[in-house]
Write a protein that holds these residues in place. Structure first.
Motif, mmCIF file in Angstrom:
data_model
loop_
_atom_site.group_PDB
_atom_site.id
_atom_site.type_symbol
_atom_site.label_atom_id
_atom_site.label_comp_id
_atom_site.label_asym_id
_atom_site.label_seq_id
_atom_site.Cartn_x
_atom_site.Cartn_y
_atom_site.Cartn_z
ATOM 1 N N ALA A 1 -7.997 -20.743 30.870
ATOM 2 C CA ALA A 1 -7.766 -20.593 29.433
ATOM 3 C C ALA A 1 -7.749 -21.950 28.742
ATOM 4 O O ALA A 1 -8.304 -22.108 27.645
ATOM 5 C CB ALA A 1 -6.445 -19.872 29.179
ATOM 6 N N SER A 2 -7.127 -22.949 29.377
ATOM 7 C CA SER A 2 -7.043 -24.278 28.769
ATOM 8 C C SER A 2 -6.628 -25.290 29.826
ATOM 9 O O SER A 2 -6.201 -24.927 30.924
ATOM 10 C CB SER A 2 -6.027 -24.288 27.619
ATOM 11 O OG SER A 2 -4.729 -23.962 28.104
ATOM 12 N N GLN B 1 -4.383 -29.055 30.123
ATOM 13 C CA GLN B 1 -3.493 -30.013 29.477
ATOM 14 C C GLN B 1 -3.496 -31.319 30.265
ATOM 15 O O GLN B 1 -3.667 -31.323 31.482
ATOM 16 C CB GLN B 1 -2.068 -29.460 29.400
ATOM 17 C CG GLN B 1 -1.960 -28.188 28.579
ATOM 18 C CD GLN B 1 -0.567 -27.598 28.629
ATOM 19 O OE1 GLN B 1 0.254 -27.972 29.467
ATOM 20 N NE2 GLN B 1 -0.286 -26.676 27.718
ATOM 21 N N ALA C 1 -3.271 -31.070 24.728
ATOM 22 C CA ALA C 1 -4.440 -30.246 25.050
ATOM 23 C C ALA C 1 -5.697 -31.094 25.202
ATOM 24 O O ALA C 1 -5.981 -31.967 24.374
ATOM 25 C CB ALA C 1 -4.656 -29.197 23.978
ATOM 26 N N SER D 1 -9.985 -30.928 25.631
ATOM 27 C CA SER D 1 -11.059 -30.057 25.155
ATOM 28 C C SER D 1 -11.845 -29.531 26.349
ATOM 29 O O SER D 1 -12.051 -30.236 27.331
ATOM 30 C CB SER D 1 -11.989 -30.824 24.211
ATOM 31 O OG SER D 1 -12.567 -31.932 24.882
ATOM 32 N N GLN E 1 -12.769 -26.115 29.199
ATOM 33 C CA GLN E 1 -12.018 -25.350 30.189
ATOM 34 C C GLN E 1 -12.447 -25.753 31.604
ATOM 35 O O GLN E 1 -11.773 -26.534 32.245
ATOM 36 C CB GLN E 1 -12.220 -23.836 29.983
ATOM 37 C CG GLN E 1 -11.475 -23.258 28.796
ATOM 38 C CD GLN E 1 -12.247 -23.429 27.508
ATOM 39 O OE1 GLN E 1 -13.475 -23.340 27.487
ATOM 40 N NE2 GLN E 1 -11.536 -23.679 26.425
ATOM 41 N N TRP F 1 -13.495 -30.393 31.409
ATOM 42 C CA TRP F 1 -12.598 -30.790 30.330
ATOM 43 C C TRP F 1 -12.593 -32.309 30.151
ATOM 44 O O TRP F 1 -12.987 -33.071 31.044
ATOM 45 C CB TRP F 1 -11.174 -30.293 30.600
ATOM 46 C CG TRP F 1 -10.598 -30.773 31.914
ATOM 47 C CD1 TRP F 1 -10.660 -30.139 33.111
ATOM 48 C CD2 TRP F 1 -9.906 -32.005 32.136
ATOM 49 N NE1 TRP F 1 -10.044 -30.886 34.088
ATOM 50 C CE2 TRP F 1 -9.562 -32.040 33.512
ATOM 51 C CE3 TRP F 1 -9.532 -33.074 31.333
ATOM 52 C CZ2 TRP F 1 -8.871 -33.106 34.086
ATOM 53 C CZ3 TRP F 1 -8.841 -34.138 31.897
ATOM 54 C CH2 TRP F 1 -8.516 -34.147 33.259
ATOM 55 N N ARG G 1 -4.321 -23.981 32.787
ATOM 56 C CA ARG G 1 -3.649 -22.717 32.489
ATOM 57 C C ARG G 1 -4.635 -21.581 32.736
ATOM 58 O O ARG G 1 -5.742 -21.572 32.203
ATOM 59 C CB ARG G 1 -3.165 -22.679 31.046
ATOM 60 C CG ARG G 1 -2.390 -21.388 30.695
ATOM 61 C CD ARG G 1 -2.005 -21.348 29.220
ATOM 62 N NE ARG G 1 -1.066 -22.394 28.887
ATOM 63 C CZ ARG G 1 0.254 -22.296 29.040
ATOM 64 N NH1 ARG G 1 0.783 -21.189 29.543
ATOM 65 N NH2 ARG G 1 1.048 -23.293 28.698
ATOM 66 N N THR H 1 -6.112 -17.757 32.570
ATOM 67 C CA THR H 1 -6.106 -16.662 31.606
ATOM 68 C C THR H 1 -5.011 -15.675 32.004
ATOM 69 O O THR H 1 -4.986 -15.190 33.126
ATOM 70 C CB THR H 1 -7.467 -15.950 31.595
ATOM 71 O OG1 THR H 1 -8.481 -16.891 31.239
ATOM 72 C CG2 THR H 1 -7.467 -14.795 30.608
#
Length: 501
Positions: free
Chosen positions: A419-420, A422, A454, A456, A458, A461, A480, A482
């Motif tokens: 999802a992302s 960090q 955060a 940029s 997935q 990154w 992270r 999903t």
């Protein structure tokens, strides 16, 4: 007098018990080894005299039509066995057999001209490469060649019927003979017709005779080992046997022309015992009239030249669930699974495996039933999210003017996806960390409380940082998944240090 109900029930139970003890309880029906799957003909409505049959790696079917003087080529079964084209028009006189080698080159036995014709593969246009043979009794000469087979070295094994022998030839050397067997006193063969070869080099030959027809097995040098099928009409017996085929698990499939059927025998290692027969005299589904050659194809298929009925019959064999995988090799017998997927490689197909990825989480409760990679902290059956820092390089030392302006890497999160990502970046000062926040490095504090922001992207990154001052730096990343789960394991894969001087 009416029997009391409890007495009637007792009588029924006693009868059932007696039936079980006597073995009278009806057995569950077993699926047939062979089943009719259709038939096809060339343009014009029928084969004039279909004889040999062969298939290539793509499942295309080649049928030698002696009466038409050509070899007809058909698409694979998934493509409907539709007619494509013909080979040898105007060249072949009476093609009786056809074989395909491991490079998909095509060999045609032309009994009318007593030669073997070699063609390039069908996808290369099937041009003629060479002819060899010629009538006569000398070694290398062929008089009325019949059915053929090849081996992994592309040697050709030809049934030389009028000379009552089998010859081994090297097509690459213009058909140079290697050996022959069958010429003996008394004669080894009466009317040899079909031939097959197993992985150990044993050679199976059918003797096409109505009263004394047999199928025999010979060693690689041509010495007789034993008879595997003798004359008769029972299981494992033959009358005028013709085409022979070895299947992927070394079973022998026999075209039993005199009995208007095909038969299956177990492998030589299992004693070549009878499995099942299929067919009867007739022209309907399941009927045969003077059948001849045969060939297997991918998808648990057997093609039989039904010569008297002017067609080729397609049979499905050893495939009770009709998924195209032989039951002898099916990783999920009884359940159709044509892909044969086995995610955890436990030899049990995913379609019938309650835990496809063998992670201890049943498929019904597994969010990633076919793909677990690494640790599973929350027990949902999915591998935990994970990230990797690719730059700056580990323990790298940079000049101030070349200090990294960004950090980046890769991330993954099993089937659920990322999802992302960090990132936390700190300048290390006397054992404390000045974390990068809102575009600048803040006052030093505990290194155990990173300030993540955060990045940029997935799976791939990156994040910009303003590294300018000399000193030691630390970068931490976390992905992270999903659904919310954060990466919680930190090691040299997702923690990296570098220095600016």
């Amino acid at each position: 007098m009416r029997t009391p109900r409890r007495h009637r029930l007792a009588s029924i139970c006693a009868a059932l018990a007696g039936a079980l003890l006597l073995g009278a309880w009806p057995a569950a029906a077993q699926a047939a080894f062979f089943s009719y799957d259709g038939a096809f003909v060339p343009p014009g409505g029928r084969f004039l005299e279909a004889s040999g049959v062969a298939t290539d790696d793509a499942g295309r079917v080649y049928v030698a039509d002696a009466g038409a003087g050509r070899v007809h080529v058909f698409e694979s079964a998934p493509a409907g066995n539709t007619f494509i084209s013909s080979i040898g028009q105007g060249q072949l006189a009476r093609p009786s057999g056809v074989a395909i080698d491991n490079r998909n080159r095509i060999y045609v036995a032309d009994a009318g001209r007593n030669v073997i014709v070699q063609y390039d593969s069908f996808v290369d246009g099937a041009p003629t490469r060479r002819e060899f043979g010629g009538g006569g009794t000398q070694l290398g000469r062929i008089d009325g060649p019949r059915l053929m087979t090849t081996d992994r070295a592309s040697r050709l094994y030809v049934v030389d019927r009028p000379n009552a022998r089998v010859q081994f030839l090297r097509p690459a050397l213009d058909g140079r003979p290697v050996a022959a067997f069958g010429v003996a006193e008394p004669a080894t063969f009466l009317e040899p017709e079909g031939i097959a070869r197993d992985p150990e080099g044993r050679i199976f030959v059918s003797d096409d005779n109505a009263s004394d027809g047999e199928v025999r097995v010979y060693d690689p040098r041509g010495a007789l080992i034993k008879k595997v099928a003798g004359p008769g009409a029972g299981g494992g017996q033959v009358s005028s046997p013709r085409g022979l085929v070895r299947d992927p698990v070394d079973r022998l499939l026999i075209v039993d022309a005199g009995n208007s059927r095909v038969q299956a025998l177990r492998s030589y290692a299992e004693g070549s015992t009878f499995i099942e027969a299929f067919g009867t005299r007739g022209s309907g589904p399941g009927g045969f009239s003077s059948p001849s050659g045969a060939a297997i194809a991918p998808g648990a298929l057997l093609y039989v030249a039904d010569t008297g009925n002017g067609r080729v019959v397609r049979l499905r064999y050893d495939d009770a669930d009709a998924d195209g995988a032989l039951d002898a090799r099916d990783n999920c017998p009884g359940v159709a699974n044509p892909v044969q997927r086995d995610s955890d490689r436990d030899k049990r197909g995913d379609e019938c495996d309650p835990d496809d990825d063998n992670d201890g989480v049943p498929d019904g409760a597994d969010r990633c039933p076919r793909s677990r990679r690494g640790a599973d902290a929350n027990g949902d059956g999915c591998g935990d999210p994970r990230s990797r820092i690719l730059f700056p390089r580990a323990r790298g030392i940079y000049a101030a003017r070349q200090a990294p302006s960004r950090v980046g890497g890769f991330a993954g999160a099993d089937d659920l996806g990322v999802a992302s990502v960090q990132v936390a970046v700190a300048r290390v000062v006397r054992g404390r960390c000045a974390w990068y926040e809102r575009g600048r490095f803040r006052s030093p504090r505990a290194c155990s409380a990173p300030a993540f922001f955060a990045a940029s992207g997935q799976r791939r990154w990156a994040a910009r940082v303003g590294v300018r001052s000399r000193g030691a730096y630390r970068v931490i990343s976390r992905a992270r998944q999903t659904g919310g789960l954060l990466e919680s394991v930190f090691n040299r894969r997702n923690v990296r240090s570098f220095r600016v001087r």
